[in-house]
Design a protein around this motif. Structure first.
Motif, PDB file in Angstrom:
ATOM      1  N   ASP A  12     -53.038-132.610 -52.629  1.00  0.00           N
ATOM      2  CA  ASP A  12     -53.314-131.895 -51.389  1.00  0.00           C
ATOM      3  C   ASP A  12     -52.025-131.619 -50.619  1.00  0.00           C
ATOM      4  OD1 ASP A  12     -53.149-134.702 -51.053  1.00  0.00           O
ATOM      5  OD2 ASP A  12     -54.153-134.589 -49.104  1.00  0.00           O
ATOM      6  N   ARG A  13     -51.076-132.563 -50.670  1.00  0.00           N
ATOM      7  CA  ARG A  13     -49.785-132.341 -50.013  1.00  0.00           C
ATOM      8  C   ARG A  13     -48.987-131.274 -50.751  1.00  0.00           C
ATOM      9  NH1 ARG A  13     -47.540-135.680 -46.351  1.00  0.00           N
ATOM     10  NH2 ARG A  13     -45.468-135.487 -47.274  1.00  0.00           N
ATOM     11  N   GLU A  14     -49.050-131.277 -52.067  1.00  0.00           N
ATOM     12  CA  GLU A  14     -48.370-130.228 -52.835  1.00  0.00           C
ATOM     13  C   GLU A  14     -48.903-128.855 -52.436  1.00  0.00           C
ATOM     14  OE1 GLU A  14     -47.979-130.559 -57.030  1.00  0.00           O
ATOM     15  OE2 GLU A  14     -47.910-132.729 -57.009  1.00  0.00           O
ATOM     16  N   PHE A  15     -50.220-128.739 -52.390  1.00  0.00           N
ATOM     17  CA  PHE A  15     -50.834-127.464 -52.026  1.00  0.00           C
ATOM     18  C   PHE A  15     -50.403-127.049 -50.626  1.00  0.00           C
ATOM     19  CE2 PHE A  15     -54.242-124.973 -50.087  1.00  0.00           C
ATOM     20  CZ  PHE A  15     -54.402-123.965 -51.022  1.00  0.00           C
ATOM     21  N   ARG A  16     -50.387-127.996 -49.704  1.00  0.00           N
ATOM     22  CA  ARG A  16     -50.038-127.671 -48.322  1.00  0.00           C
ATOM     23  C   ARG A  16     -48.609-127.158 -48.202  1.00  0.00           C
ATOM     24  NH1 ARG A  16     -49.635-131.796 -43.096  1.00  0.00           N
ATOM     25  NH2 ARG A  16     -49.127-130.166 -41.576  1.00  0.00           N
ATOM     26  N   ILE A  17     -47.659-127.819 -48.855  1.00  0.00           N
ATOM     27  CA  ILE A  17     -46.270-127.393 -48.713  1.00  0.00           C
ATOM     28  C   ILE A  17     -46.030-126.052 -49.398  1.00  0.00           C
ATOM     29  CG2 ILE A  17     -45.425-128.698 -50.731  1.00  0.00           C
ATOM     30  CD1 ILE A  17     -43.516-128.176 -47.443  1.00  0.00           C
ATOM     31  N   LEU A  18     -46.679-125.823 -50.542  1.00  0.00           N
ATOM     32  CA  LEU A  18     -46.531-124.538 -51.219  1.00  0.00           C
ATOM     33  C   LEU A  18     -47.100-123.409 -50.371  1.00  0.00           C
ATOM     34  CD1 LEU A  18     -47.418-125.608 -54.869  1.00  0.00           C
ATOM     35  CD2 LEU A  18     -45.209-124.751 -54.084  1.00  0.00           C
ATOM     36  N   ALA A  19     -48.257-123.651 -49.774  1.00  0.00           N
ATOM     37  CA  ALA A  19     -48.855-122.625 -48.920  1.00  0.00           C
ATOM     38  C   ALA A  19     -47.976-122.351 -47.705  1.00  0.00           C
ATOM     39  CB  ALA A  19     -50.254-123.065 -48.492  1.00  0.00           C
ATOM     40  N   ALA A  20     -47.411-123.397 -47.117  1.00  0.00           N
ATOM     41  CA  ALA A  20     -46.577-123.231 -45.921  1.00  0.00           C
ATOM     42  C   ALA A  20     -45.296-122.456 -46.225  1.00  0.00           C
ATOM     43  CB  ALA A  20     -46.239-124.598 -45.336  1.00  0.00           C
ATOM     44  N   LEU A  21     -44.748-122.637 -47.427  1.00  0.00           N
ATOM     45  CA  LEU A  21     -43.471-122.010 -47.779  1.00  0.00           C
ATOM     46  C   LEU A  21     -43.622-120.600 -48.343  1.00  0.00           C
ATOM     47  CD1 LEU A  21     -41.662-125.049 -49.462  1.00  0.00           C
ATOM     48  CD2 LEU A  21     -41.099-124.002 -47.252  1.00  0.00           C
ATOM     49  N   ALA A  22     -44.842-120.067 -48.354  1.00  0.00           N
ATOM     50  CA  ALA A  22     -45.106-118.795 -49.039  1.00  0.00           C
ATOM     51  C   ALA A  22     -44.192-117.663 -48.570  1.00  0.00           C
ATOM     52  CB  ALA A  22     -46.571-118.411 -48.850  1.00  0.00           C
ATOM     53  N   PRO A  27     -38.294-119.750 -52.951  1.00  0.00           N
ATOM     54  CA  PRO A  27     -39.167-119.246 -54.017  1.00  0.00           C
ATOM     55  C   PRO A  27     -40.157-120.306 -54.502  1.00  0.00           C
ATOM     56  CG  PRO A  27     -36.974-119.712 -54.894  1.00  0.00           C
ATOM     57  CD  PRO A  27     -36.899-119.910 -53.402  1.00  0.00           C
ATOM     58  N   VAL A  28     -41.436-120.046 -54.277  1.00  0.00           N
ATOM     59  CA  VAL A  28     -42.496-120.944 -54.724  1.00  0.00           C
ATOM     60  C   VAL A  28     -43.622-120.110 -55.323  1.00  0.00           C
ATOM     61  CG1 VAL A  28     -42.007-122.769 -53.043  1.00  0.00           C
ATOM     62  CG2 VAL A  28     -43.602-120.931 -52.440  1.00  0.00           C
ATOM     63  N   PRO A  29     -44.417-120.709 -56.229  1.00  0.00           N
ATOM     64  CA  PRO A  29     -45.566-119.975 -56.765  1.00  0.00           C
ATOM     65  C   PRO A  29     -46.599-119.710 -55.657  1.00  0.00           C
ATOM     66  CG  PRO A  29     -45.062-121.930 -58.091  1.00  0.00           C
ATOM     67  CD  PRO A  29     -44.280-122.046 -56.826  1.00  0.00           C
ATOM     68  N   THR A  30     -47.377-118.648 -55.838  1.00  0.00           N
ATOM     69  CA  THR A  30     -48.455-118.338 -54.913  1.00  0.00           C
ATOM     70  C   THR A  30     -49.652-119.242 -55.206  1.00  0.00           C
ATOM     71  OG1 THR A  30     -47.780-116.030 -54.723  1.00  0.00           O
ATOM     72  CG2 THR A  30     -50.052-116.549 -54.130  1.00  0.00           C
ATOM     73  N   VAL A  31     -50.111-119.974 -54.192  1.00  0.00           N
ATOM     74  CA  VAL A  31     -51.267-120.845 -54.379  1.00  0.00           C
ATOM     75  C   VAL A  31     -52.531-120.116 -53.938  1.00  0.00           C
ATOM     76  CG1 VAL A  31     -50.007-123.018 -54.211  1.00  0.00           C
ATOM     77  CG2 VAL A  31     -50.838-121.926 -52.122  1.00  0.00           C
ATOM     78  N   HIS A  32     -53.648-120.480 -54.572  1.00  0.00           N
ATOM     79  CA  HIS A  32     -54.917-119.801 -54.308  1.00  0.00           C
ATOM     80  C   HIS A  32     -55.934-120.689 -53.607  1.00  0.00           C
ATOM     81  CE1 HIS A  32     -53.979-116.100 -56.429  1.00  0.00           C
ATOM     82  NE2 HIS A  32     -53.478-116.819 -57.410  1.00  0.00           N
ATOM     83  N   ALA A  33     -56.167-121.877 -54.124  1.00  0.00           N
ATOM     84  CA  ALA A  33     -57.249-122.691 -53.566  1.00  0.00           C
ATOM     85  C   ALA A  33     -57.044-124.156 -53.934  1.00  0.00           C
ATOM     86  CB  ALA A  33     -58.599-122.210 -54.084  1.00  0.00           C
ATOM     87  N   PHE A  34     -57.567-125.026 -53.065  1.00  0.00           N
ATOM     88  CA  PHE A  34     -57.523-126.474 -53.281  1.00  0.00           C
ATOM     89  C   PHE A  34     -58.945-127.007 -53.330  1.00  0.00           C
ATOM     90  CE2 PHE A  34     -57.728-130.727 -51.331  1.00  0.00           C
ATOM     91  CZ  PHE A  34     -56.990-131.439 -52.269  1.00  0.00           C
ATOM     92  N   LEU A  36     -43.566-123.799 -39.251  1.00  0.00           N
ATOM     93  CA  LEU A  36     -44.526-123.670 -40.344  1.00  0.00           C
ATOM     94  C   LEU A  36     -45.710-124.615 -40.203  1.00  0.00           C
ATOM     95  CD1 LEU A  36     -42.219-123.263 -43.490  1.00  0.00           C
ATOM     96  CD2 LEU A  36     -43.269-121.509 -42.047  1.00  0.00           C
ATOM     97  N   GLY A  37     -45.773-125.347 -39.097  1.00  0.00           N
ATOM     98  CA  GLY A  37     -46.891-126.253 -38.884  1.00  0.00           C
ATOM     99  C   GLY A  37     -46.785-127.545 -39.678  1.00  0.00           C
ATOM    100  N   LEU A  38     -45.555-127.963 -39.980  1.00  0.00           N
ATOM    101  CA  LEU A  38     -45.352-129.149 -40.817  1.00  0.00           C
ATOM    102  C   LEU A  38     -44.764-130.332 -40.039  1.00  0.00           C
ATOM    103  CD1 LEU A  38     -43.907-127.391 -44.012  1.00  0.00           C
ATOM    104  CD2 LEU A  38     -46.212-128.341 -43.722  1.00  0.00           C
ATOM    105  N   ALA A  39     -44.927-130.335 -38.730  1.00  0.00           N
ATOM    106  CA  ALA A  39     -44.360-131.424 -37.933  1.00  0.00           C
ATOM    107  C   ALA A  39     -44.954-132.776 -38.294  1.00  0.00           C
ATOM    108  CB  ALA A  39     -44.554-131.143 -36.441  1.00  0.00           C
ATOM    109  N   ASP A  40     -46.157-132.776 -38.856  1.00  0.00           N
ATOM    110  CA  ASP A  40     -46.800-134.034 -39.247  1.00  0.00           C
ATOM    111  C   ASP A  40     -46.735-134.270 -40.752  1.00  0.00           C
ATOM    112  OD1 ASP A  40     -48.489-131.975 -39.992  1.00  0.00           O
ATOM    113  OD2 ASP A  40     -50.338-133.025 -39.424  1.00  0.00           O
TER     114      ASP A  40
END
Length: 363
Positions: free
Chosen positions: A78-88, A93-100, A157-161
Motif C-alpha cells: 500500500d505504501r508502494e502504491f501511494r508513493i508511485l501515485a504521488a510521484l506521477a 520517472p515512475v510507472p503509472t499505477v492503476h489500482a490497489f 504531494l500530500g506525503l507529510a505523514d
C-alpha cells in the motif's frame, strides 16, 4: 497480448493464485482492461512477488504481498502504491499505477497493478554489453534521477505523514542493530565492530527528503534505445529521511567486488576504461544538482549503508536457513553479508574524506 518477456517464468507453486478472480477484479477496477490474460512471474527477488499480466488490452505488472504470516510493518505494498501515485507528475520517472486492492479474498494478499514499462534492466553495475559513452550517460541519468527525487516537495504531494524525517538516522541505526541481534546465527566480530563504531559516532544533522531506500542500477529501467532512466522500481523501503543515506547506498558499488553474485560492485574493474564515473565524480555531480557545496559525514553515511545492507542480507540468510526464503540462491547471502560487513569496517576504520563539489570534477 504478449506471450513472452525476458526475466519471467511460470508462476511458482508457492505464489499461485486464482487468476480468474484477478481478471474479474481487473475488469472492475482498471480502466480499459480486457482479457483474456496470461500471468507470468518475474524472476529473482526476496520480497514482494511481482507478476506480468499480459492481457488483450496490454501489459500490466502486479505486485503483491507474499503469502504466510508477516509482520504488519513488512511488505507494505500500500505504501508502494501511494508513493508511485504521488510521484506521477513530479518529474521522477515512475510507472503509472492503476489500482490497489487491500482485500486478501481476491488473490490471497493485498496487491496493486501498474503499467508494464518496457526497457532494459541491468543486474551488473558494470553494464556489460554497453558502450563506454552510453555507460557514462546512464550513470549520469541515474544521478540526475536521484537528485530529482530528493528535490521533490513531499509536503505539496500530500506525503507529510509518509515518514518521520526527524531522527531518521538514529532510528535506522537502532532498527538495523535490533535486526542484526535478532537474526545473527554465528559469531560476527566484524559486524559487531562496525555496529559499535556507528554507535560511537555523533549522528549527522537531520535533513528531510523522500528516500527510496534501495536506489541502485538494478532497480531502474533504462530506455530500450537511449541512455536514460525511464522508471524507478521497488519502492518498498521508501520513506522520509536523510537524502545522503540514499546517495551513500547508491554509491556502495565503489566498495564491493566486481562480479559478486549478490552484492556486485566495481572493485577489481577498471572504472575509467568502462566509462564509469569515479566515486568522487559521481558524488560531486549529485552535490552540484542538489545545490550542496559539501557532502559532509561521508564516512558515516557509507559505513552506515554497508552495515544496513549486511544486516538485511543476514536476515535473508537467516530465513534461508529456516527454509522459507523466496530465492533459491538465498544461501549465497551467508557469504555476502560477511563480505559487506568487511567492506563497511574498511570504510569505518580507514576513513573517507568529505567530498566537495567545488573541488571534485563532475560526471
Amino acid at each position: 497480448m504478449t506471450s513472452a518477456r525476458p526475466g519471467v517464468r511460470e508462476v511458482s507453486d508457492r505464489h499461485r493464485f486464482d487468476e480468474q478472480a484477478l481478471a474479474r477484479w481487473l475488469g472492475r477496477h482498471v480502466n480499459g482492461f480486457r482479457g483474456p490474460a496470461t500471468i507470468r512471474q518475474f524472476t529473482g527477488g526476496q520480497s514482494n512477488p511481482t507478476f506480468l499480466v499480459a492481457a488483450a488490452s496490454g501489459d500490466y505488472v502486479l505486485r503483491k504481498r507474499p503469502p504466510g504470516v508477516l509482520l504488519d510493518t513488512a511488505h507494505q505494498v500500500d505504501r508502494e502504491f501511494r508513493i508511485l501515485a504521488a510521484l506521477a507528475d513530479s518529474g521522477v520517472p515512475v510507472p503509472t499505477v492503476h489500482a490497489f486492492c487491500a482485500e486478501p479474498a481476491v488473490i490471497g494478499t493485498a496487491f496493486y497493478v501498474m503499467d508494464y514499462q518496457p526497457g532494459r534492466i541491468f543486474t551488473d553495475p558494470r553494464l556489460p554489453g554497453v558502450a563506454a559513452d552510453e555507460r557514462a550517460a546512464i550513470y549520469d541519468s541515474m544521478n540526475d534521477t536521484l537528485a530529482r527525487l530528493h528535490g521533490v516537495d513531499w509536503r505539496a504531494l500530500g506525503l507529510a505523514d509518509f515518514g518521520r524525517p526527524e531522527g531518521y538516522l538514529a532510528r535506522q541505526r537502532a532498527l538495523w542493530s535490533r535486526q542484526y541481534a535478532a537474526t545473527r546465527a554465528e559469531a560476527t566480530p566484524t559486524l559487531d565492530a562496525l555496529r559499535d563504531w556507528l554507535e560511537a559516532q555523533p549522528v549527522p544533522q537531520d535533513a528531510a527528503a523522500i528516500v527510496h531506500g534501495d536506489f541502485r542500477i538494478g532497480n531502474l529501467i533504462i530506455h530500450e534505445h537511449e541512455p536514460r532512466v525511464v522508471a524507478v522500481l521497488d519502492w518498498e523501503l521508501a520513506t522520509l529521511g536523510h537524502p545522503l543515506a540514499d546517495l551513500a547506498y547508491n554509491c556502495m558499488t565503489y566498495h564491493l567486488p566486481a562480479g559478486h553474485a549478490v552484492a556486485a560492485g566495481f572493485i577489481g574493474a577498471d572504472v575509467a576504461a568502462l566509462g564509469l564515473p569515479s566515486e568522487d565524480e559521481y558524488v560531486a555531480a549529485y552535490a552540484r544538482r542538489a545545490g550542496l557545496a559539501e557532502i559532509g559525514d561521508w564516512q558515516y553515511f557509507m559505513a552506515f549503508s554497508l552495515f544496513r545492507v549486511a544486516a538485511i542480507q543476514l536476515g535473508v540468510y537467516a530465513r534461508a536457513r529456516l527454509g522459507n526464503a523466496a530465492s533459491p540462491t538465498a544461501r549465497l547471502f551467508g557469504d555476502s553479508y560477511r563480505m559487506v560487513a568487511e567492506a563497511g569496517w574498511a570504510v569505518a576504520s580507514g576513513g573517507t574524506p568529505s567530498r566537495l563539489s567545488s573541488t571534485s570534477s563532475a560526471v
